[in-house]
Scaffold this active site. Structure first.
Site: not given
Length: 326
Positions: A35, A60, A123-125, A147, A151, A176, A203, A246, A270, A272
């Site tokens: 790390d 890494i 990730t599911d993103e 991000y 990924k 998440n 929010l 959310n 945010r 996009g």
């Protein structure tokens, strides 16, 4: 058996290492953690001094160091990543360098030393926004943020090393996460710590974006099922089974912290911002016996209680995060 776990001073990786170290099974692995201890990593998340744990402070992307460690490694679980969407929108280069280039360095070394399984945690993103239904592992990759694009790139590199070199790569894509030790820039710890301090919480838009919530312990259990029983070259979705807007999540956090809606500030959405993420995790269920065990309401209450009881852990991190905001 020697297991290399990257990024294990962070939220999910440290929880995974703690889970493995809690086992007294005869075949429990010896673990090396690599790390870089960037802003979201802390040795306080681990168990220094454990006889089966070695910590190596390094990046890494350091090919020489990675090659040295990989020479004494049997298996890899790769958590290390830059992961905060808002940071990637402001400055994407660190995400490309760590998530793409760093993953490539690890894969190259794993091929040289015939290491495997190599579990790449994603990730599911990477699937992008899902209007209806849930994304299976064969769903097209349509990332929206720097991000998620980094990924998705790393996922494809990992799978290419299986197809080209025969490396035993297994990819997980989770929804998440929430739970203890999560850095206070993500929505659950951000809202909890702000509410506990009597502050307001931001929010995005009308709060209609939908996410599937997965307790970190269930995620770690799923990752280890993939490591021990998954198939080479396969992708496994790991979901939590609790979809909330959310706004709905905010309501539950307000109730858990004894606060009202007057503490919520609606901020510009945010860039996009994907409306909905949802993964179909039936493949992991049917092949590996995976299922989320932690009831969301119970898990969320326990998480809020953890942050209430561990101010000494998160207050210095929150001050540092506040100082970095524009």
């Amino acid at each position: 058996m020697n297991l290399l776990v990257t990024g294990a001073a962070g939220f999910i990786g440290s929880r995974y290492v703690r889970m493995l170290l809690a086992s007294d099974a005869p075949d429990a692995p010896r673990i090396t953690v690599l790390d870089a201890l960037t802003y979201a990593g802390s040795l306080r998340n681990l168990e220094p001094g454990h006889p089966r744990l070695e910590f190596v402070h390094g990046d890494i992307r350091d090919a020489e160091l990675v090659d040295k460690l990989m020479a004494d490694t049997d298996q890899v679980v790769h958590f290390a990543a830059e992961s905060h969407v808002d940071r990637s929108i402001r400055a994407a280069s660190d995400f490309v360098l760590t998530n793409v280039v760093g993953t490539q360095v690890l894969l190259d070394a794993a091929v040289r030393h015939s290491v495997g399984p190599f579990v790449h945690v994603s990730t599911d993103e990477v699937y992008g926004s899902i209007t209806s239904g849930s994304a299976t592992e064969t769903h097209p990759l349509r990332p929206s943020s720097p991000y998620s694009a980094s990924k998705a790139s790393a996922d494809l590199l990992a799978l290419a090393h299986h197809r080209t070199h025969g490396l035993d790569v297994r990819v997980t894509r989770c929804s998440n996460n929430y739970g203890p030790h999560q850095f206070p820039e993500k929505i659950v710890p951000l809202f909890v710590t702000h509410l506990l301090d009597g502050r307001k919480v931001p929010l995005y838009g009308e709060g209609l974006n939908v996410r599937d919530w997965l307790h970190v312990d269930d995620h770690c259990a799923g990752v280890d099922l993939v490591r021990t029983a998954g198939r080479p070259g396969e992708v496994y979705n790991i979901g939590g089974g609790t979809e909330l807007t959310n706004r709905e999540l905010t309501g539950r956090l307000l109730e858990a912290c004894g606060a009202g809606w007057d503490r919520v500030v609606h901020v510009e959405d945010r860039k996009g911002h994907d409306l909905r993420y949802s993964v179909d995790w039936s493949k992991a269920r049917d092949e590996l016996g995976y299922r989320p065990r932690r009831d969301f309401d119970t898990g969320l209450a326990e998480t809020v209680a953890w942050y209430r009881d561990h101010r000494a852990w998160w207050e210095p991190l929150e001050r540092r995060t506040d100082a970095e905001r524009p």
